[in-house]
Design a protein around this motif. Structure first.
Motif, short mmCIF file in Angstrom:
data_model
loop_
_atom_site.label_atom_id
_atom_site.label_comp_id
_atom_site.label_asym_id
_atom_site.label_seq_id
_atom_site.Cartn_x
_atom_site.Cartn_y
_atom_site.Cartn_z
N ALA A 31 0.82 -1.21 0.00
CA ALA A 31 0.00 0.00 0.00
C ALA A 31 0.86 1.26 0.00
N SER A 32 2.11 1.14 0.40
CA SER A 32 3.03 2.27 0.45
C SER A 32 4.15 2.15 -0.59
N ALA A 33 3.94 1.34 -1.60
CA ALA A 33 5.00 1.00 -2.56
C ALA A 33 5.66 2.23 -3.18
N GLU A 34 4.88 3.29 -3.43
CA GLU A 34 5.45 4.48 -4.07
C GLU A 34 6.44 5.20 -3.16
N ARG A 35 6.39 4.91 -1.86
CA ARG A 35 7.31 5.53 -0.90
C ARG A 35 8.55 4.71 -0.63
N LEU A 36 8.54 3.45 -1.04
CA LEU A 36 9.63 2.53 -0.70
C LEU A 36 10.80 2.65 -1.65
N PHE A 37 11.98 2.86 -1.11
CA PHE A 37 13.21 2.81 -1.89
C PHE A 37 13.73 1.39 -1.91
N VAL A 38 13.67 0.74 -0.73
CA VAL A 38 14.07 -0.65 -0.59
C VAL A 38 13.47 -1.19 0.71
N ALA A 39 13.17 -2.48 0.73
CA ALA A 39 12.64 -3.10 1.95
C ALA A 39 12.90 -4.60 1.89
N GLY A 40 13.27 -5.17 3.03
CA GLY A 40 13.47 -6.61 3.08
C GLY A 40 13.93 -7.05 4.45
N PRO A 41 13.91 -8.37 4.67
CA PRO A 41 14.30 -8.90 5.97
C PRO A 41 15.81 -8.95 6.16
N LEU A 42 16.22 -8.81 7.41
CA LEU A 42 17.60 -9.10 7.80
C LEU A 42 17.65 -10.59 8.12
N LEU A 43 18.71 -11.24 7.71
CA LEU A 43 18.80 -12.69 7.84
C LEU A 43 19.77 -13.11 8.94
N SER A 44 19.53 -14.28 9.48
CA SER A 44 20.45 -14.87 10.45
C SER A 44 21.78 -15.17 9.74
N GLU A 45 22.80 -15.44 10.52
CA GLU A 45 24.14 -15.69 9.97
C GLU A 45 24.15 -16.81 8.93
N ASP A 46 23.31 -17.81 9.10
CA ASP A 46 23.27 -18.92 8.13
C ASP A 46 22.38 -18.62 6.93
N GLY A 47 21.75 -17.45 6.93
CA GLY A 47 20.90 -17.05 5.82
C GLY A 47 19.56 -17.73 5.76
N GLN A 48 19.22 -18.51 6.77
CA GLN A 48 17.99 -19.30 6.75
C GLN A 48 16.82 -18.66 7.50
N GLY A 49 17.12 -17.89 8.52
CA GLY A 49 16.05 -17.29 9.32
C GLY A 49 16.00 -15.78 9.16
N MET A 50 14.85 -15.20 9.47
CA MET A 50 14.69 -13.75 9.44
C MET A 50 14.81 -13.23 10.87
N VAL A 51 15.64 -12.20 11.06
CA VAL A 51 15.91 -11.69 12.40
C VAL A 51 15.63 -10.19 12.53
N GLY A 52 15.10 -9.59 11.50
CA GLY A 52 14.82 -8.17 11.54
C GLY A 52 14.41 -7.67 10.17
N SER A 53 14.37 -6.37 10.03
CA SER A 53 13.98 -5.74 8.77
C SER A 53 14.84 -4.51 8.51
N LEU A 54 15.06 -4.23 7.23
CA LEU A 54 15.73 -3.00 6.80
C LEU A 54 14.86 -2.38 5.73
N LEU A 55 14.49 -1.13 5.95
CA LEU A 55 13.68 -0.41 4.97
C LEU A 55 14.29 0.97 4.77
N ILE A 56 14.17 1.48 3.58
CA ILE A 56 14.47 2.88 3.30
C ILE A 56 13.22 3.42 2.63
N VAL A 57 12.64 4.45 3.28
CA VAL A 57 11.31 4.93 2.93
C VAL A 57 11.35 6.45 2.77
N ASP A 58 10.67 6.95 1.76
CA ASP A 58 10.53 8.38 1.55
C ASP A 58 9.46 8.91 2.51
N CYS A 59 9.88 9.78 3.42
CA CYS A 59 8.97 10.33 4.43
C CYS A 59 9.08 11.86 4.42
#
Length: 94
Positions: free
Chosen positions: A30-58
């Motif tokens: 719903a906010s796609a026009e504001r998103l520069f990038v968005a996605g999960p932060l991964l665990s060291e083994d790359g298998q689990g999600m441990v957070g999020s990183l977003l860059i958003v136009d505000c």
């Protein structure tokens, strides 16, 4: 202005993330026009999600905080911490 959101999940909160993923993704869509990038932060083994990183136009810091507060993940109590900072793109050059 672009803002960076660095969100760290609470330990053992994989079920909270999984059960709220669809509503979180709908919120981002719903906010796609504001998103520069968005996605999960991964665990060291790359298998689990441990957070999020977003860059958003505000519009300003208050708008960035409102965006973070209204994220379904935040509302569900997924995050241990959320850091919001203004961000400037340097590379690659636009």
């Amino acid at each position: 202005m672009l803002y960076m959101f660095h969100c760290t999940d609470k330990a053992g909160a994989a079920e909270i993330r999984a059960s709220n993923r669809a509503t979180h993704l709908a919120y981002l869509e719903a906010s796609a026009e504001r998103l520069f990038v968005a996605g999960p932060l991964l665990s060291e083994d790359g298998q689990g999600m441990v957070g999020s990183l977003l860059i958003v136009d505000c519009a300003d810091a208050a708008d960035a905080q409102a965006f973070a507060d209204n994220d379904p993940y935040a509302k569900a109590g997924l995050f241990e911490s959320v850091t919001i900072r203004p961000w400037r793109r340097v590379y690659p050059k636009a």
